[in-house]
Every structure is written in C-alpha cells, then in structure tokens.
Design a protein around this motif. Structure first.
Motif, PDB file in Angstrom:
ATOM      1  N   SER A  67      -5.995  10.164 -28.285  1.00 22.26           N
ATOM      2  CA  SER A  67      -6.096   8.920 -29.044  1.00 22.26           C
ATOM      3  C   SER A  67      -6.816   9.129 -30.375  1.00 22.26           C
ATOM      4  O   SER A  67      -6.435   8.543 -31.387  1.00 22.26           O
ATOM      5  CB  SER A  67      -6.812   7.845 -28.232  1.00 22.26           C
ATOM      6  OG  SER A  67      -8.117   8.268 -27.893  1.00 22.26           O
ATOM      7  N   LEU A  70      -4.393  10.659 -32.800  1.00 17.88           N
ATOM      8  CA  LEU A  70      -3.438   9.639 -33.215  1.00 17.88           C
ATOM      9  C   LEU A  70      -4.050   8.746 -34.293  1.00 17.88           C
ATOM     10  O   LEU A  70      -3.431   8.465 -35.324  1.00 17.88           O
ATOM     11  CB  LEU A  70      -3.037   8.818 -31.993  1.00 17.88           C
ATOM     12  CG  LEU A  70      -2.099   7.652 -32.192  1.00 17.88           C
ATOM     13  CD1 LEU A  70      -0.766   8.100 -32.752  1.00 17.88           C
ATOM     14  CD2 LEU A  70      -1.892   6.918 -30.874  1.00 17.88           C
ATOM     15  N   GLN A  71      -5.274   8.306 -34.075  1.00 21.60           N
ATOM     16  CA  GLN A  71      -5.957   7.451 -35.047  1.00 21.60           C
ATOM     17  C   GLN A  71      -6.173   8.181 -36.364  1.00 21.60           C
ATOM     18  O   GLN A  71      -5.990   7.612 -37.442  1.00 21.60           O
ATOM     19  CB  GLN A  71      -7.282   6.966 -34.456  1.00 21.60           C
ATOM     20  CG  GLN A  71      -7.065   5.983 -33.318  1.00 21.60           C
ATOM     21  CD  GLN A  71      -8.214   5.877 -32.347  1.00 21.60           C
ATOM     22  OE1 GLN A  71      -9.208   6.588 -32.455  1.00 21.60           O
ATOM     23  NE2 GLN A  71      -8.074   5.007 -31.356  1.00 21.60           N
ATOM     24  N   VAL A 137      -2.987   1.143 -32.744  1.00 23.44           N
ATOM     25  CA  VAL A 137      -3.475   2.515 -32.535  1.00 23.44           C
ATOM     26  C   VAL A 137      -4.975   2.509 -32.257  1.00 23.44           C
ATOM     27  O   VAL A 137      -5.488   3.356 -31.518  1.00 23.44           O
ATOM     28  CB  VAL A 137      -3.114   3.393 -33.755  1.00 23.44           C
ATOM     29  CG1 VAL A 137      -3.812   4.728 -33.710  1.00 23.44           C
ATOM     30  CG2 VAL A 137      -1.601   3.577 -33.827  1.00 23.44           C
ATOM     31  N   GLU A 138      -5.678   1.537 -32.815  1.00 22.19           N
ATOM     32  CA  GLU A 138      -7.123   1.451 -32.584  1.00 22.19           C
ATOM     33  C   GLU A 138      -7.456   1.100 -31.140  1.00 22.19           C
ATOM     34  O   GLU A 138      -8.573   1.325 -30.684  1.00 22.19           O
ATOM     35  CB  GLU A 138      -7.763   0.436 -33.543  1.00 22.19           C
ATOM     36  CG  GLU A 138      -7.745   0.886 -34.991  1.00 22.19           C
ATOM     37  CD  GLU A 138      -8.398   2.248 -35.195  1.00 22.19           C
ATOM     38  OE1 GLU A 138      -9.494   2.488 -34.641  1.00 22.19           O
ATOM     39  OE2 GLU A 138      -7.795   3.082 -35.908  1.00 22.19           O
ATOM     40  N   GLU A 139      -6.486   0.536 -30.399  1.00 22.88           N
ATOM     41  CA  GLU A 139      -6.710   0.226 -28.992  1.00 22.88           C
ATOM     42  C   GLU A 139      -6.637   1.470 -28.103  1.00 22.88           C
ATOM     43  O   GLU A 139      -7.082   1.445 -26.964  1.00 22.88           O
ATOM     44  CB  GLU A 139      -5.652  -0.776 -28.497  1.00 22.88           C
ATOM     45  CG  GLU A 139      -5.765  -2.150 -29.099  1.00 22.88           C
ATOM     46  CD  GLU A 139      -4.710  -3.088 -28.541  1.00 22.88           C
ATOM     47  OE1 GLU A 139      -4.186  -2.853 -27.421  1.00 22.88           O
ATOM     48  OE2 GLU A 139      -4.394  -4.072 -29.238  1.00 22.88           O
ATOM     49  N   ALA A 140      -6.043   2.534 -28.617  1.00 17.77           N
ATOM     50  CA  ALA A 140      -5.878   3.745 -27.812  1.00 17.77           C
ATOM     51  C   ALA A 140      -7.224   4.414 -27.565  1.00 17.77           C
ATOM     52  O   ALA A 140      -8.066   4.503 -28.461  1.00 17.77           O
ATOM     53  CB  ALA A 140      -4.932   4.720 -28.514  1.00 17.77           C
ATOM     54  N   THR A 141      -7.433   4.871 -26.329  1.00 16.90           N
ATOM     55  CA  THR A 141      -8.672   5.573 -25.980  1.00 16.90           C
ATOM     56  C   THR A 141      -8.336   6.772 -25.096  1.00 16.90           C
ATOM     57  O   THR A 141      -7.295   6.812 -24.439  1.00 16.90           O
ATOM     58  CB  THR A 141      -9.646   4.658 -25.199  1.00 16.90           C
ATOM     59  OG1 THR A 141      -9.008   4.215 -24.001  1.00 16.90           O
ATOM     60  CG2 THR A 141     -10.087   3.466 -26.033  1.00 16.90           C
ATOM     61  N   ARG A 144      -4.731   9.643 -23.192  1.00 19.91           N
ATOM     62  CA  ARG A 144      -3.395   9.155 -22.839  1.00 19.91           C
ATOM     63  C   ARG A 144      -2.633   8.623 -24.039  1.00 19.91           C
ATOM     64  O   ARG A 144      -1.516   8.141 -23.904  1.00 19.91           O
ATOM     65  CB  ARG A 144      -3.489   8.090 -21.751  1.00 19.91           C
ATOM     66  CG  ARG A 144      -3.975   8.699 -20.431  1.00 19.91           C
ATOM     67  CD  ARG A 144      -3.724   7.850 -19.234  1.00 19.91           C
ATOM     68  NE  ARG A 144      -2.354   7.356 -19.147  1.00 19.91           N
ATOM     69  CZ  ARG A 144      -2.061   6.128 -18.747  1.00 19.91           C
ATOM     70  NH1 ARG A 144      -3.002   5.266 -18.435  1.00 19.91           N
ATOM     71  NH2 ARG A 144      -0.810   5.742 -18.661  1.00 19.91           N
ATOM     72  N   GLY A 145      -3.213   8.717 -25.201  1.00 24.95           N
ATOM     73  CA  GLY A 145      -2.506   8.299 -26.405  1.00 24.95           C
ATOM     74  C   GLY A 145      -2.083   6.844 -26.361  1.00 24.95           C
ATOM     75  O   GLY A 145      -2.847   5.962 -25.981  1.00 24.95           O
ATOM     76  N   LEU A 146      -0.819   6.608 -26.715  1.00 23.42           N
ATOM     77  CA  LEU A 146      -0.312   5.237 -26.801  1.00 23.42           C
ATOM     78  C   LEU A 146       0.171   4.673 -25.465  1.00 23.42           C
ATOM     79  O   LEU A 146       0.486   3.492 -25.389  1.00 23.42           O
ATOM     80  CB  LEU A 146       0.852   5.178 -27.800  1.00 23.42           C
ATOM     81  CG  LEU A 146       0.491   5.094 -29.264  1.00 23.42           C
ATOM     82  CD1 LEU A 146       1.742   5.110 -30.128  1.00 23.42           C
ATOM     83  CD2 LEU A 146      -0.328   3.860 -29.567  1.00 23.42           C
ATOM     84  N   VAL A 149      -1.461   1.496 -24.299  1.00 18.40           N
ATOM     85  CA  VAL A 149      -1.242   0.446 -25.308  1.00 18.40           C
ATOM     86  C   VAL A 149       0.171  -0.110 -25.159  1.00 18.40           C
ATOM     87  O   VAL A 149       0.379  -1.326 -25.201  1.00 18.40           O
ATOM     88  CB  VAL A 149      -1.478   1.005 -26.731  1.00 18.40           C
ATOM     89  CG1 VAL A 149      -1.159  -0.041 -27.785  1.00 18.40           C
ATOM     90  CG2 VAL A 149      -2.907   1.512 -26.884  1.00 18.40           C
TER      91      VAL A 149
END
Length: 197
Positions: A67, A70-71, A137-141, A144-146, A149
């Motif tokens: 994540s 990705l961000q 994308v900011e919700e991803a942690t 596990r990436g997207l 989300v």
C-alpha cells in the motif's frame, strides 16, 4: 518479497528478471509515462533493468507494505493525469490483451475503477483507476494493496472480461516461480507437438 526470500523482482525467468518482463510488456503496449516504485533492493534493481524510460521512485518505507508503494506511485503522477494503470512488478505474464482492454475502457466518475476478469475469475490486476478514484489509494494499508479497498467499494468497479490462457499469476514465492517455469515448459512441449502433427 519477504515470502520469496528477497530478490524477487530480479529472479530470472527465461533469461530476464521478472520485473523486466513486466516493463517490456508495458513498453510494447505503448504506455509513455511509467512510474516504478522501488523498495529495499532499489540499487540492485536499478542496475539490472532496462528501464525503457520509466521513472523510478523510491519508497522510503517499504516495510509498510504494498500500500505504501501504491501511495508513493500515485503521488508521483503529474496533476493532469486522468487515469493510472496499477501494475504489479511480480506478474511477468501480464497479458498484453488485458493492458489494452483496460486502457481502452471508458472511465466515468460513477465507476472510476476498471478491473479485468480472467475466465470468470476477477483477477483485479492490473487495475485502471480514474482520477476520481485516486483518493481511495489513501485507504489502502499493509501488504494487500487495493484488494480491501476494492472489496469495500464494489459499486465503483467496472469489470471487463478478458480471455487469456493462464490468467495473470503472481510470483509470490519460489514455488510460484517454479510452477510458472513448469507451465511455460509444458506449453512449449504442447506447441512443438502440435507443429509436428
């Protein structure tokens, strides 16, 4: 990379690193602004890959998982970019047909996320994100990436059916790489047998 044991993106597959296969497929698809986010092995990866003009961005906190990369990648995009194709570096069999289908997909603000479906199974990679979905994308942690989300926002997703043999497998472990090599070898044997017939 931890499940693989390090050096995953540079693991050889048919004489080229796994990441090189992915970049070669993106280049062949005509993408003109490719951003690659690098983590722990950045220096070694930088030296080993033919980048085809791709921009490289370092993730200073790769331990935060996929994540964070990705961000970092979305943040590196120019403000006039309308959409981003999110591609994993460990999918060396990335189907050109999937790339093209996603790039040709019509995006709208109501469904700004487009994912492929391979033979009835939602592959979810690569993913096309319209600008209206960049904030998600900011919700991803974590690592596990997207995935989570997308699970949380099914109403924003448009699926595109793509017919390809073998889908788009990840190489997460050394066993995955062995399986991919075995499948490649088996496909060549079958192709050679068909040519003889």
């Amino acid at each position: 990379a931890s499940r693989f044991g390090g050096g995953k993106l540079l693991a050889p597959l048919e004489g080229r690193p796994i990441l090189q296969h992915v970049l070669d497929r993106l280049t062949a698809s005509g993408l003109d602004d490719v951003v690659v986010v690098l983590g722990h092995d950045a220096a070694a990866v930088e030296r080993a890959i033919d980048w085809h003009g791709a921009r490289r961005v370092r993730n200073p906190e790769p331990e935060r998982g996929l994540s964070s990369s990705l961000q970092r990648g979305i943040a590196a995009l120019a403000p006039n970019i309308d959409a981003a194709l999110i591609v994993l570096g460990d999918q060396p069999r990335l189907p050109a047909r999937a790339i093209r289908a996603l790039l040709d997909a019509r995006l709208d603000d109501a469904r700004p996320i487009v994912v492929p479906v391979y033979g009835g199974d939602a592959g979810r990679n690569p993913v096309l994100l319209g600008r209206a979905a960049f904030g998600l994308v900011e919700e991803a942690t974590g690592d596990r990436g997207l995935g989570p989300v997308l699970d949380a926002h099914p109403d924003l997703i448009k699926e595109i059916a793509i017919r390809v043999d073998g889908g788009n497998p990840d190489v997460d472990t050394r066993a995955d790489l062995v399986r991919l090599l075995e499948n490649t070898w088996a496909q060549r044997v079958i192709a050679n047998a068909e040519q003889v017939d």
